[in-house]
Design an enzyme around this catalytic site. Structure first.
Site, PDB file in Angstrom:
ATOM      1  N   ARG A 244     -13.172 -28.537  -3.854  1.00  0.00           N
ATOM      2  CA  ARG A 244     -12.074 -29.067  -3.062  1.00  0.00           C
ATOM      3  C   ARG A 244     -12.514 -29.198  -1.612  1.00  0.00           C
ATOM      4  O   ARG A 244     -13.148 -28.296  -1.071  1.00  0.00           O
ATOM      5  CB  ARG A 244     -10.854 -28.136  -3.119  1.00  0.00           C
ATOM      6  CG  ARG A 244     -10.039 -28.217  -4.396  1.00  0.00           C
ATOM      7  CD  ARG A 244      -9.305 -29.547  -4.550  1.00  0.00           C
ATOM      8  NE  ARG A 244      -8.496 -29.610  -5.759  1.00  0.00           N
ATOM      9  CZ  ARG A 244      -8.938 -30.021  -6.952  1.00  0.00           C
ATOM     10  NH1 ARG A 244     -10.187 -30.440  -7.091  1.00  0.00           N
ATOM     11  NH2 ARG A 244      -8.132 -30.044  -7.992  1.00  0.00           N
ATOM     12  N   GLU A 273      -8.114 -36.224   1.174  1.00  0.00           N
ATOM     13  CA  GLU A 273      -8.272 -37.309   0.197  1.00  0.00           C
ATOM     14  C   GLU A 273      -7.017 -38.171   0.079  1.00  0.00           C
ATOM     15  O   GLU A 273      -5.919 -37.614   0.097  1.00  0.00           O
ATOM     16  CB  GLU A 273      -8.533 -36.685  -1.190  1.00  0.00           C
ATOM     17  CG  GLU A 273      -9.978 -36.490  -1.484  1.00  0.00           C
ATOM     18  CD  GLU A 273     -10.199 -35.788  -2.800  1.00  0.00           C
ATOM     19  OE1 GLU A 273     -10.980 -34.839  -2.812  1.00  0.00           O
ATOM     20  OE2 GLU A 273      -9.591 -36.188  -3.806  1.00  0.00           O
ATOM     21  N   HIS A 291     -14.172 -38.455  -5.766  1.00  0.00           N
ATOM     22  CA  HIS A 291     -13.595 -37.406  -6.639  1.00  0.00           C
ATOM     23  C   HIS A 291     -13.741 -37.791  -8.122  1.00  0.00           C
ATOM     24  O   HIS A 291     -12.748 -38.017  -8.807  1.00  0.00           O
ATOM     25  CB  HIS A 291     -12.115 -37.156  -6.297  1.00  0.00           C
ATOM     26  CG  HIS A 291     -11.600 -35.854  -6.843  1.00  0.00           C
ATOM     27  ND1 HIS A 291     -10.636 -35.099  -6.209  1.00  0.00           N
ATOM     28  CD2 HIS A 291     -11.902 -35.166  -7.977  1.00  0.00           C
ATOM     29  CE1 HIS A 291     -10.379 -34.019  -6.916  1.00  0.00           C
ATOM     30  NE2 HIS A 291     -11.129 -34.030  -8.005  1.00  0.00           N
TER      31      HIS A 291
HETATM   32  C1  8YV Z   1      -9.381 -33.719 -12.072  1.00  0.00           C
HETATM   33  C2  8YV Z   1     -10.115 -31.812 -10.578  1.00  0.00           C
HETATM   34  O1  8YV Z   1      -9.823 -34.946 -12.475  1.00  0.00           O
HETATM   35  O2  8YV Z   1      -9.344 -30.669 -12.476  1.00  0.00           O
HETATM   36  C3  8YV Z   1      -9.514 -30.672 -11.277  1.00  0.00           C
HETATM   37  O3  8YV Z   1      -9.195 -29.673 -10.596  1.00  0.00           O
HETATM   38  O4  8YV Z   1     -10.392 -31.715  -9.451  1.00  0.00           O
HETATM   39  C4  8YV Z   1     -10.411 -33.142 -11.163  1.00  0.00           C
HETATM   40  O5  8YV Z   1     -11.704 -33.137 -11.650  1.00  0.00           O
HETATM   41  C5  8YV Z   1      -8.061 -33.858 -11.398  1.00  0.00           C
HETATM   42  O6  8YV Z   1      -7.614 -32.640 -10.919  1.00  0.00           O
HETATM   43  C6  8YV Z   1      -7.018 -34.420 -12.294  1.00  0.00           C
HETATM   44  O7  8YV Z   1      -5.726 -34.095 -11.861  1.00  0.00           O
END
Ligand code: 8YV
Length: 329
Positions: A244, A273, A291
């Site tokens: 993140r 983001e 992402h």
């Molecule tokens: C997901 C992500 O695609 O799962 C996570 O925490 O950061 C991503 O890879 C995204 O969150 C989908 O909501």
């Protein structure tokens, strides 16, 4: 016998067809076929009727939204592993069950982390831009030189599933594995990965060649890589972030990358983001991705299946397998 009423499930984004079809069969599902992200007001509206909300990382499910939801809202079954977009405390106070989709995106995210690590150290994006620009003058013995990753020290910040999957890959590439985590991992895991635990993050940072961020974003990890800590890195160090953006002070990182105080960065996530610091865009020593760490068809279907199982078990009055317990974060 009267058929049990199907729960109203609101899905905020377009999911793989096979998942949407299954959801339509099992639940009274409201889809978002054109995939336009919902505004806060639209989510607030949906929460007046939804019994289950299926949000993604792009929806901020704030305390205000949760408190304003109708009494029928019983569950937030998030499509993704990170839950920093959901106010877990407000959900707990309202007795709303929150679930996520852990495990199924581990390998894909670790692959992408390794890809970014290689891309930064071996200047993949720069090389590609050079060829596409039409300016490539041909091979040269001292042109486009990157750095060997074999024999280098990788410091993994967050040794959960993804951190461990990254460690396995990096070891195969000849890197030595170091990590900092809230808790030391089981000795068997440490032995398998030949990983060195650093109780002090500061001390680890000062000795690494590459640092990879693989911890969740929580109040405790916000700006964990603060300006002070970034300054502990040696100037040849690379930073990779597939977790993140909020874990790293992006402004400080950008400034230090521009000054050559950090050698390079591979970033799949950003602090605000989808906005990206415009100064980052101008730097050659960064590889920037939108992402897409877990963006595989297989991963998305697995994530969707987890969402379906979580909802189905919950509405059938069983404990959903992926319930998020706030205190464990
Ligand atoms: C997901 C992500 O695609 O799962 C996570 O925490 O950061 C991503 O890879 C995204 O969150 C989908 O909501």
């Amino acid at each position: 016998m009267a058929e049990k009423k199907k729960p109203v499930v609101v899905v905020t984004r377009k999911l793989p067809d096979v998942i949407e079809t299954r959801m339509m069969e099992l639940f009274d599902t409201r889809l978002n076929p054109d995939d336009t992200p919902m505004h806060e007001a639209q989510i607030a509206d949906a929460l007046k009727t939804a019994e289950v909300l299926v949000p993604t990382v792009t929806d901020r499910i704030s305390a205000e939204l949760i408190r304003g939801a109708g009494p029928q809202l019983r569950m937030i079954a998030s499509f993704g592993t990170g839950v920093d977009h959901i106010d877990l405390k407000a959900a707990r106070e309202r007795g709303i069950c929150v679930t996520n989709t852990p495990g199924v995106l581990t390998e894909d995210t670790a692959d992408m982390t390794m890809a970014l690590l290689l891309a930064v150290a071996r200047r993949l994006s720069e090389g590609e831009r050079l060829v596409r620009s039409g300016q490539w003058g041909g091979w040269g013995p001292t042109t486009m030189l990157g750095h060997r990753i074999s024999g280098k020290r990788l410091g993994i910040l967050g040794m959960g599933r993804i951190g461990q999957a990254l460690a396995r890959r990096a070891r195969a590439f000849g890197m030595s594995i170091h990590y900092h985590n809230r808790r030391r991992v089981h000795p068997d895991v440490e032995n398998e990965l030949e990983a060195t635990y650093w109780d002090s993050l500061d001390q680890m940072l000062a000795r690494m060649d590459v640092v990879s961020v693989n911890c969740p974003h929580t109040p405790a990890t916000y700006h964990l890589l603060s300006e002070r800590r970034l300054k502990l890195l040696r100037p040849h160090c690379y930073i990779i972030n597939t977790a993140r953006g909020e874990v790293v002070d992006e402004t400080a990182l950008t400034r230090m990358l521009a000054k050559g105080e950090i050698a390079g960065a591979g970033l799949d996530v950003f602090e605000h983001e989808p906005a990206v610091n415009p100064k980052l865009l101008r730097l050659d020593n960064v590889v920037l991705l939108p992402h897409m760490g877990s963006a595989t068809i297989e991963g998305r279907i697995d994530m969707g299946e987890k969402v379906v199982i979580n909802i189905k078990t919950f509405v059938d009055n069983h404990a959903p397998p992926d319930r998020v317990i706030e205190t464990l974060l």
